[in-house]
Each structure stands twice: as C-alpha cells, then as structure tokens.
Design a protein around this motif. Structure first.
Motif, PDB file in Angstrom:
ATOM      1  N   UNK A   1      10.391   1.864 -13.008  1.00 31.59           N
ATOM      2  CA  UNK A   1      10.357   1.037 -11.934  1.00 31.59           C
ATOM      3  C   UNK A   1      10.103   2.242 -11.191  1.00 31.59           C
ATOM      4  N   UNK A   2      10.599   2.258  -9.905  1.00 37.67           N
ATOM      5  CA  UNK A   2      10.888   2.744  -8.404  1.00 37.67           C
ATOM      6  C   UNK A   2      11.949   1.275  -7.907  1.00 37.67           C
ATOM      7  N   UNK A   3      12.436   1.799  -6.210  1.00 33.73           N
ATOM      8  CA  UNK A   3      12.686   0.199  -5.405  1.00 33.73           C
ATOM      9  C   UNK A   3      11.836   0.196  -4.602  1.00 33.73           C
ATOM     10  N   UNK A   4      11.693  -0.906  -4.213  1.00 34.02           N
ATOM     11  CA  UNK A   4      11.020  -2.333  -2.938  1.00 34.02           C
ATOM     12  C   UNK A   4      12.186  -3.425  -2.505  1.00 34.02           C
TER      13      UNK A   4
ATOM     14  N   UNK B   1       3.339  -7.324 -10.924  1.00 36.45           N
ATOM     15  CA  UNK B   1       4.467  -6.979 -10.012  1.00 36.45           C
ATOM     16  C   UNK B   1       5.904  -7.694 -10.118  1.00 36.45           C
ATOM     17  N   UNK B   2       6.788  -7.286 -10.077  1.00 34.78           N
ATOM     18  CA  UNK B   2       7.965  -7.896 -10.323  1.00 34.78           C
ATOM     19  C   UNK B   2       9.063  -6.887  -9.492  1.00 34.78           C
TER      20      UNK B   2
ATOM     21  N   UNK C   1       1.108  -1.030  -0.131  1.00 30.05           N
ATOM     22  CA  UNK C   1       0.070   0.161   0.357  1.00 30.05           C
ATOM     23  C   UNK C   1       1.043   1.615   0.216  1.00 30.05           C
ATOM     24  N   UNK C   2       1.949   1.470   0.356  1.00 29.27           N
ATOM     25  CA  UNK C   2       2.426   2.390   0.725  1.00 29.27           C
ATOM     26  C   UNK C   2       3.949   2.658  -0.861  1.00 29.27           C
ATOM     27  N   UNK C   3       4.167   1.541  -1.132  1.00 27.13           N
ATOM     28  CA  UNK C   3       4.983   1.789  -2.929  1.00 27.13           C
ATOM     29  C   UNK C   3       3.696   1.824  -3.358  1.00 27.13           C
ATOM     30  N   UNK C   4       2.594   1.545  -3.239  1.00 25.47           N
ATOM     31  CA  UNK C   4       1.668   2.240  -4.346  1.00 25.47           C
ATOM     32  C   UNK C   4       0.975   3.338  -4.376  1.00 25.47           C
ATOM     33  N   UNK C   5       1.419   4.111  -3.370  1.00 28.92           N
ATOM     34  CA  UNK C   5       1.035   5.539  -3.498  1.00 28.92           C
ATOM     35  C   UNK C   5       2.015   6.046  -4.748  1.00 28.92           C
TER      36      UNK C   5
ATOM     37  N   UNK D   1      15.462  -2.838  -3.861  1.00 27.58           N
ATOM     38  CA  UNK D   1      15.894  -3.787  -5.053  1.00 27.58           C
ATOM     39  C   UNK D   1      14.257  -2.947  -6.090  1.00 27.58           C
ATOM     40  N   UNK D   2      15.234  -2.977  -7.461  1.00 28.28           N
ATOM     41  CA  UNK D   2      14.008  -2.389  -8.153  1.00 28.28           C
ATOM     42  C   UNK D   2      12.992  -2.938  -8.321  1.00 28.28           C
ATOM     43  N   UNK D   3      11.811  -2.230  -8.573  1.00 28.14           N
ATOM     44  CA  UNK D   3      10.643  -2.778  -8.458  1.00 28.14           C
ATOM     45  C   UNK D   3       9.536  -2.535 -10.248  1.00 28.14           C
TER      46      UNK D   3
END
Length: 334
Positions: A90-93, A50-51, A13-17, A96-98
């Motif tokens: 992409x971003x970092x999750x 999502x990868x 949820x935080x990453x999808x912001x 790591x890149x995601x």
C-alpha cells in the motif's frame, strides 16, 4: 453511498507511477460501502479495485493485506493485493493509506440457496486451513474484550428486557471464554465478517455439473485470529437464516456445515459448543449494531443496520438449535 475521497485522473496517473500495472483504461467510483472509498480500476494489465482507507491506519493495514496475499498464494479466491515497485502492498493517496487488489469475478447473491451455502462452506474450510501457516497475529478486534468495553455504553439506551438479554448473554460468554473447552478449540486466521454481501458468485460452466460457482470472498477488514468455529457460526447466522424471523433454515445450514466438514471436520469440543458459538456470533453483531445505531461514529455511516435483526437471531439461538443441526454436526465429527 458516495465516495468519500475523490481522485482525479491526474492524481491517479501520478500515484500509479509507483506500480507496474500498465496504462489506465477505465476508472470509476463504487457506490457502496460505509467505511472506505472504493474504485474500479481497469488497466492494460487487468481489472482491479483501488481502496482508500478512511479509518484504518498505516500501522493497522499490513495484517489485512498480508493475510489476503497469503490466502491468494494458497489458491483461495480472495482479492490479491498488488505490490508497488518497492514491494510495499500500500501507499498514501491524499495522505491516507490506499491499496490496489485484484477484482474478483461475479456478483453477490443476497437470496442464497443450498448450492450457494455448499460453495461457501467448502471455501471457508479451505480458507481456515490455508491460514494455518500465516505468520500474522492480530486478535479479532470485535471479540469479548470489545463486548465488555461496549456493553456499558449501549445498555442505557435499551429497555429492561433488552438490557437483561445484553447483560445475561455477556455473562454466559464470559464463562464460556474462560473454560478449558474454549481454550481447546482450534483456530487461526478468520474472516470474521463473512456475510452474504461479502462473497461473489459467477455463472458456472455447464461441463462442471454445478449450478453456481463461487467467485471468491472479499472485505477482510474485520478479519482477525479467532476460533474457526466462531467464523463458521458468524457465516451460518447470515447465510442460513430467514431474514424476517432470524430462525435457521435447516437445509441451508446443513448444506454449509456438511460442505465445511468434508474439508475440515469439527472437533468434539467444537461440536459440543456449536450452540454457544452461534450465540457468540449473533451477540457480536447485535452489540456492534447497537453501537453504530445509538453512538454513530461519524457522518459516513448514513444508514446504520437495524440492531433488531441480530437481537432476533440471538433470542432464537438462545431458545435452542434444532435437533437436526445438532445431529448433523455430531455425525460429522466422528
């Protein structure tokens, strides 16, 4: 195969912001793959994958995502990377890149028939033509320079006959790659790994008159710029073979080649060196499977593929391409 990097609902949820994809409806790990952590993500806006990339770096990833975005914009059915609110793909999750890409329709067909090979051949040609104006420029990282680097590291594990095959084929390909004919072969962005488990098929609508419908190609993370006929050879070596012997299935191979060349006919040089490229395609995967088998990179490769499969294919291609296949390719380029 387990997901290597777990993601909690709170972390998701935080990453999808950083995205504008609506609210999460469902999120679950995909129990397949040997390189990355993959998840099915359903939101109020659609279905996605999502990868989390366990090996590719943030510097390496843009080529692959930009290529997929380019092909999708040209109506080639591939996963389309979803941009974040800042435009990045992409971003970092978990550091790591995601990335999030659209989910394709359908399921793999692991026992393909003529109709599946026809769909694949036509779409592969469309992919090649769609990539002509792609600005990315990364070579196929598993081509000749990698073979030359890797062969000395795997040769000591092989018996005499295998080593002779490994080294003699490398010498043959070195000579071929240095030729004027090789330089004249057309090329551009290629999938480079279009095996039967990297395509999806869905049920066709009765009104179309087709028995199958290609949902699309995925897993572009071995893609690169190479000769188009190499990409065709890699594809034929998987989709059009008897898995037990490595011998070509003529009906499937002719169907794939005919469909491909209705969209983009082979050039005379491609036709002349079709057998060389079939050998190159087999060699690339024999070398990589030898490397993974004898020098596994890390624990996530729990069950490396059998190198013997592509050894059999290479030996079969060196023994000769059936006359019917040569004749079909010759007719198609004139």
């Amino acid at each position: 195969m387990a997901v290597f990097t777990a993601v909690t609902d709170t972390q998701l949820a935080h990453w999808l912001h950083d995205y504008d994809l609506g609210d999460v409806v469902d999120f679950r790990g995909i129990q397949s793959g040997i390189e990355n952590s993959n998840f099915f993500l359903t939101t109020t806006r659609g279905e996605y994958v999502l990868t989390i990339f366990e090996k590719l770096t943030a510097q390496q990833l843009p080529f692959y995502l930009d290529l997929m975005r380019h092909l999708a914009s040209h109506r080639v059915p591939v996963p389309d990377p979803m941009p974040r609110k800042d435009g990045a793909l992409f971003g970092l999750l978990h550091g790591k890149p995601a990335a999030i890409v659209t989910k394709l329709d359908g399921a793999p067909e692991l026992a393909p028939g003529v109709e599946h090979c026809t769909e694949v051949g036509q779409m592969l040609a469309r992919l090649h033509l769609a990539g002509r104006d792609f600005s990315g420029d990364q070579p196929n990282l598993r081509s000749l320079p990698w073979w030359e680097e890797t062969v000395p590291t795997v040769a000591p594990f092989l018996d005499g006959a295998q080593r002779e095959l490994l080294e003699s084929e490398l010498a043959h390909q070195q000579q071929f790659f240095a030729s004027d004919d090789y330089a004249a072969l057309p090329g551009g962005a290629c999938h480079c790994d279009l095996f039967r488990d990297n395509a999806l098929f869905a049920h066709a609508s009765p009104e179309t008159g087709h028995t199958v419908r290609l949902g699309g190609f995925f897993d572009f993370y071995f893609a690169g710029c190479d000769k188009w006929v190499f990409d065709v050879a890699v594809t034929v070596n998987d989709w059009c073979v008897d898995l037990a012997t490595g011998e070509l299935d003529i009906a499937r191979a002719e169907a794939l080649l005919r469909a491909y060349q209705t969209v983009r006919p082979f050039t005379p040089e491609e036709n002349r060196h079709w057998a060389d490229m079939l050998r190159a395609g087999a060699y690339r995967f024999w070398v990589s499977r030898l490397y993974d088998f004898y020098l596994p990179r890390s624990a996530e490769l729990l069950k490396p593929h059998d190198p013997g499969h592509f050894e059999r294919i290479l030996r079969a291609r060196r023994a000769g391409v059936p006359d019917a296949l040569h004749a079909h390719a010759h007719r198609s380029c004139n």
